[in-house]
Every structure is written in C-alpha cells, then in structure tokens.
Design a protein around this motif. Structure first.
Motif, PDB file in Angstrom:
ATOM      1  N   VAL A  17      36.042  45.889  51.074  1.00 57.69           N
ATOM      2  CA  VAL A  17      36.178  44.628  50.344  1.00 57.69           C
ATOM      3  C   VAL A  17      36.189  44.948  48.849  1.00 57.69           C
ATOM      4  O   VAL A  17      35.266  45.600  48.337  1.00 57.69           O
ATOM      5  N   TRP A  18      37.224  44.509  48.159  1.00 59.34           N
ATOM      6  CA  TRP A  18      37.351  44.697  46.708  1.00 59.34           C
ATOM      7  C   TRP A  18      37.346  43.331  46.036  1.00 59.34           C
ATOM      8  O   TRP A  18      37.934  42.376  46.533  1.00 59.34           O
ATOM      9  N   MET A  19      36.706  43.247  44.872  1.00 61.70           N
ATOM     10  CA  MET A  19      36.745  42.030  44.067  1.00 61.70           C
ATOM     11  C   MET A  19      37.628  42.286  42.857  1.00 61.70           C
ATOM     12  O   MET A  19      37.268  43.056  41.965  1.00 61.70           O
ATOM     13  N   THR A  20      38.808  41.656  42.829  1.00 62.92           N
ATOM     14  CA  THR A  20      39.777  41.901  41.755  1.00 62.92           C
ATOM     15  C   THR A  20      40.155  40.629  40.997  1.00 62.92           C
ATOM     16  O   THR A  20      40.968  40.691  40.065  1.00 62.92           O
ATOM     17  N   GLU A  21      39.573  39.488  41.365  1.00 59.39           N
ATOM     18  CA  GLU A  21      40.072  38.205  40.849  1.00 59.39           C
ATOM     19  C   GLU A  21      39.113  37.520  39.888  1.00 59.39           C
ATOM     20  O   GLU A  21      39.045  36.299  39.826  1.00 59.39           O
ATOM     21  N   THR A  22      38.341  38.297  39.130  1.00 55.82           N
ATOM     22  CA  THR A  22      37.364  37.703  38.214  1.00 55.82           C
ATOM     23  C   THR A  22      37.909  37.648  36.797  1.00 55.82           C
ATOM     24  O   THR A  22      38.493  38.617  36.310  1.00 55.82           O
ATOM     25  N   ILE A  35      28.179  36.639  34.953  1.00 60.26           N
ATOM     26  CA  ILE A  35      28.952  37.733  35.537  1.00 60.26           C
ATOM     27  C   ILE A  35      28.032  38.711  36.270  1.00 60.26           C
ATOM     28  O   ILE A  35      28.354  39.219  37.354  1.00 60.26           O
ATOM     29  N   ALA A  36      26.846  38.979  35.698  1.00 63.80           N
ATOM     30  CA  ALA A  36      25.885  39.841  36.385  1.00 63.80           C
ATOM     31  C   ALA A  36      25.525  39.251  37.748  1.00 63.80           C
ATOM     32  O   ALA A  36      25.437  39.976  38.748  1.00 63.80           O
ATOM     33  N   GLY A  37      25.327  37.935  37.790  1.00 61.31           N
ATOM     34  CA  GLY A  37      25.034  37.279  39.059  1.00 61.31           C
ATOM     35  C   GLY A  37      26.186  37.378  40.035  1.00 61.31           C
ATOM     36  O   GLY A  37      25.985  37.544  41.244  1.00 61.31           O
ATOM     37  N   ALA A  38      27.422  37.298  39.510  1.00 67.27           N
ATOM     38  CA  ALA A  38      28.598  37.412  40.370  1.00 67.27           C
ATOM     39  C   ALA A  38      28.707  38.813  40.966  1.00 67.27           C
ATOM     40  O   ALA A  38      29.046  38.984  42.136  1.00 67.27           O
ATOM     41  N   ILE A  39      28.426  39.830  40.144  1.00 63.61           N
ATOM     42  CA  ILE A  39      28.463  41.212  40.644  1.00 63.61           C
ATOM     43  C   ILE A  39      27.385  41.407  41.706  1.00 63.61           C
ATOM     44  O   ILE A  39      27.626  42.016  42.762  1.00 63.61           O
ATOM     45  N   TRP A  50      34.236  47.826  45.291  1.00 58.03           N
ATOM     46  CA  TRP A  50      34.911  47.889  43.984  1.00 58.03           C
ATOM     47  C   TRP A  50      34.901  46.492  43.377  1.00 58.03           C
ATOM     48  O   TRP A  50      35.128  45.505  44.072  1.00 58.03           O
ATOM     49  N   TRP A  51      34.598  46.417  42.069  1.00 58.35           N
ATOM     50  CA  TRP A  51      34.550  45.124  41.373  1.00 58.35           C
ATOM     51  C   TRP A  51      35.128  45.300  39.979  1.00 58.35           C
ATOM     52  O   TRP A  51      34.812  46.264  39.275  1.00 58.35           O
ATOM     53  N   THR A  52      35.994  44.352  39.571  1.00 56.10           N
ATOM     54  CA  THR A  52      36.585  44.450  38.236  1.00 56.10           C
ATOM     55  C   THR A  52      36.941  43.049  37.731  1.00 56.10           C
ATOM     56  O   THR A  52      36.793  42.054  38.444  1.00 56.10           O
ATOM     57  N   GLN A  53      37.402  42.993  36.476  1.00 57.53           N
ATOM     58  CA  GLN A  53      37.866  41.728  35.881  1.00 57.53           C
ATOM     59  C   GLN A  53      39.359  41.824  35.571  1.00 57.53           C
ATOM     60  O   GLN A  53      39.937  42.912  35.547  1.00 57.53           O
ATOM     61  N   TRP A  54      39.947  40.680  35.296  1.00 63.00           N
ATOM     62  CA  TRP A  54      41.381  40.629  35.002  1.00 63.00           C
ATOM     63  C   TRP A  54      41.712  41.318  33.689  1.00 63.00           C
ATOM     64  O   TRP A  54      42.752  41.947  33.544  1.00 63.00           O
ATOM     65  N   ALA A  55      40.863  41.151  32.693  1.00 58.04           N
ATOM     66  CA  ALA A  55      41.219  41.590  31.340  1.00 58.04           C
ATOM     67  C   ALA A  55      40.035  42.295  30.690  1.00 58.04           C
ATOM     68  O   ALA A  55      38.883  42.139  31.104  1.00 58.04           O
ATOM     69  N   PHE A  56      40.323  43.084  29.659  1.00 59.84           N
ATOM     70  CA  PHE A  56      39.272  43.763  28.901  1.00 59.84           C
ATOM     71  C   PHE A  56      38.932  42.960  27.645  1.00 59.84           C
ATOM     72  O   PHE A  56      37.782  42.652  27.384  1.00 59.84           O
ATOM     73  N   GLU A  57      39.957  42.622  26.862  1.00 65.30           N
ATOM     74  CA  GLU A  57      39.756  41.800  25.671  1.00 65.30           C
ATOM     75  C   GLU A  57      39.397  40.384  26.102  1.00 65.30           C
ATOM     76  O   GLU A  57      40.065  39.771  26.927  1.00 65.30           O
ATOM     77  N   GLY A  58      38.322  39.871  25.574  1.00 66.56           N
ATOM     78  CA  GLY A  58      37.837  38.544  25.947  1.00 66.56           C
ATOM     79  C   GLY A  58      36.559  38.651  26.738  1.00 66.56           C
ATOM     80  O   GLY A  58      35.476  38.285  26.252  1.00 66.56           O
ATOM     81  N   PRO A  59      36.605  39.198  27.968  1.00 71.58           N
ATOM     82  CA  PRO A  59      35.350  39.357  28.717  1.00 71.58           C
ATOM     83  C   PRO A  59      34.452  40.473  28.185  1.00 71.58           C
ATOM     84  O   PRO A  59      33.247  40.290  28.045  1.00 71.58           O
ATOM     85  N   PHE A  60      35.042  41.640  27.876  1.00 72.61           N
ATOM     86  CA  PHE A  60      34.235  42.819  27.565  1.00 72.61           C
ATOM     87  C   PHE A  60      34.161  43.148  26.083  1.00 72.61           C
ATOM     88  O   PHE A  60      33.167  43.702  25.610  1.00 72.61           O
TER      89      PHE A  60
END
Length: 265
Positions: A17-22, A35-39, A50-60
């Motif tokens: 199971v991968w999480m790619t839609e955050t 986001i910590a709670g979501a992870i 595996w867990w990731t977000q859509w974008a780097f700029e903005g979230p991170f």
C-alpha cells in the motif's frame, strides 16, 4: 485505512500500500501536526510502505525556507528506515498517538509519539524487551527536530501539539521476527545469557568459546572496537567506551556471525 490494507492483502498476489495523493500547503504549525497525524494513520492502520506528497514547494518549503511540515515528516523519515518492522504499540492517553518500528537484526527502535493535545504530557515506554536507554528529537511550533536532553528513567515530556521520536535498542529477537516453521531462524530465547554481566561496567564474558573476533558497534552504526580472540578466550574489555547501548557482532570460528545487544553502564 483498514479496508485499503485488507484489500491489498487479498488474492494470490498481495500488494504493498502506497500513499501518493497527499497535498496540504503549510500556513501554520497546525498543518504540520495534521500531516504528522496523516502519516501516523497511514503507517499504523494502513500498513503503508511508502508515503509522499504531491509537491515540495508549499508543503515542505516556502520560498526556500523549510516549513514545520518538513520537520514533522522528518520525525518519521529520518529514523524509520527501509526494512524496519512495525510492531504493536498502544497508548494509554487519548491525546497521544504512537507507532513503533524495529530493525530485526540490530534491535534499533524508533517510536514516534504525537501529542495532539493542548497540554504537555509525560510518557514512559514499557513492555518486554523495551530499551532501557533512549535518545530523541521533537518538533513543535517553535522546535524543529531538536534533540531532547531531559529523558530520565525512561520518562519523556511531550510538548503540547508536538511530534517526538524516541530512539533506542530493544532486546528482542527470534520469534518476534521469524515464523514458527522457519528452519533458518536462530533460537535466541536465551540471548541475554550469551553475554554476561549485561549491563557491564568495563568487561563482559561470552558464553560461546568458539568466537574468533568481536566488533563493538555503537548506536550510530560506527565500529568502536575490534578485538581478535584466541581459542578459548571469552572476556571482552569495554573500558573507555561511553555509557550506552551497543551491538556486539561476534564472528565464530565456523564462519558464522551472531549479533547481540548489550549495555555499558
């Protein structure tokens, strides 16, 4: 999350199971905590690998500046490594979310604790084989993965609305990580008896007398001492090493290698 996990496990060919839609832009620390709670939910209840977000700029990052979300995610990503195994963890307080991962070969343990409440909480980790010594880092509104210095007798203070990672080496082996019918499993039910005294304050002894070489490896994976042993020699001098938890890697004369955890007082 349980439905995703169960559906992925069905059939002749189970899937990861991968999480790619955050995607959640950072506007305040509440976003980082969310986001910590979501992870946590994805790992603990979805068993995702595996867990990731859509974008780097903005979230991170925001115009090149790291955000609280980046540091909150680092409480997971920096310390939970590929190959680590998630083990059952329960919390005695409704405001504390907890998940634990252990490396099956070294016992290196990472416990991520989220205090979602408005007040600080003291916690103590307990259970069979739980590490007696912990270090840690936490992230909160004004803390960015900062090292914890006040852990005493295993008790840690979790700041309000924070993410904390505790690191230790748990004394677990064998049945926790192997199937009952696994013919390659090493019977380590008496693992603690192979090194004595444990903890040690300067010298310990090996119950195996066929060890040709030992390496003392610290918490960060650095070999601090390498010692060749003569036939029948069983004592190992650890004087001069700092107090803490170490890995003993013992090379047997038949070519096999065994690893044990031990504590220096």
């Amino acid at each position: 999350w349980e439905n995703y996990r169960n559906n992925a496990a069905e059939g002749e060919y189970p899937k990861e199971v991968w999480m790619t839609e955050t995607h959640k832009d950072y506007t305040s620390w509440n976003d980082g905590l969310s986001i910590a709670g979501a992870i946590y939910g994805a790992l603990e209840h979805g068993n995702v690998s595996w867990w990731t977000q859509w974008a780097f700029e903005g979230p991170f990052v925001n115009q090149g500046t790291p955000t609280g979300t980046l540091y909150a995610m680092a409480n997971f990503a920096k310390f939970i490594k590929p190959g680590d195994v998630r083990v059952t963890t329960t919390s005695a307080h409704n405001d504390v979310l907890a998940t634990t991962f252990i490396n099956e070969w070294t016992g290196k343990t990472a416990v991520v604790l989220i205090n979602k409440g408005e007040v600080p909480l003291s916690v103590k980790l307990e259970g069979p084989g739980v590490s007696p010594i912990w270090s840690g880092h936490n992230t909160a509104e004004n803390r960015n993965l900062e090292k914890i210095t006040g852990i005493k007798n295993g008790v840690t203070l979790l700041p309000a609305k924070s993410v904390t990672t505790l690191l230790g080496i748990s004394f677990v082996w064998g049945n926790l990580f192997t199937k009952a019918n696994d013919s390659t499993a090493v019977n380590d039910s008496n693992a603690a008896g192979r090194i004595y005294p444990n903890p040690s304050d300067g010298k310990f002894y090996l119950s195996d007398n066929d060890v040709s070489k030992v390496e003392i490896i610290d918490f960060n994976g650095i070999t601090r001492r390498s010692i060749n042993l003569k036939q029948g020699e069983s004592s190992v001098n650890v004087e001069g090493l700092q107090a803490g938890i170490y890995i003993l890697s013992a090379q047997l004369r038949n070519g096999k290698t065994k690893q044990e955890r031990f504590v220096i007082d």
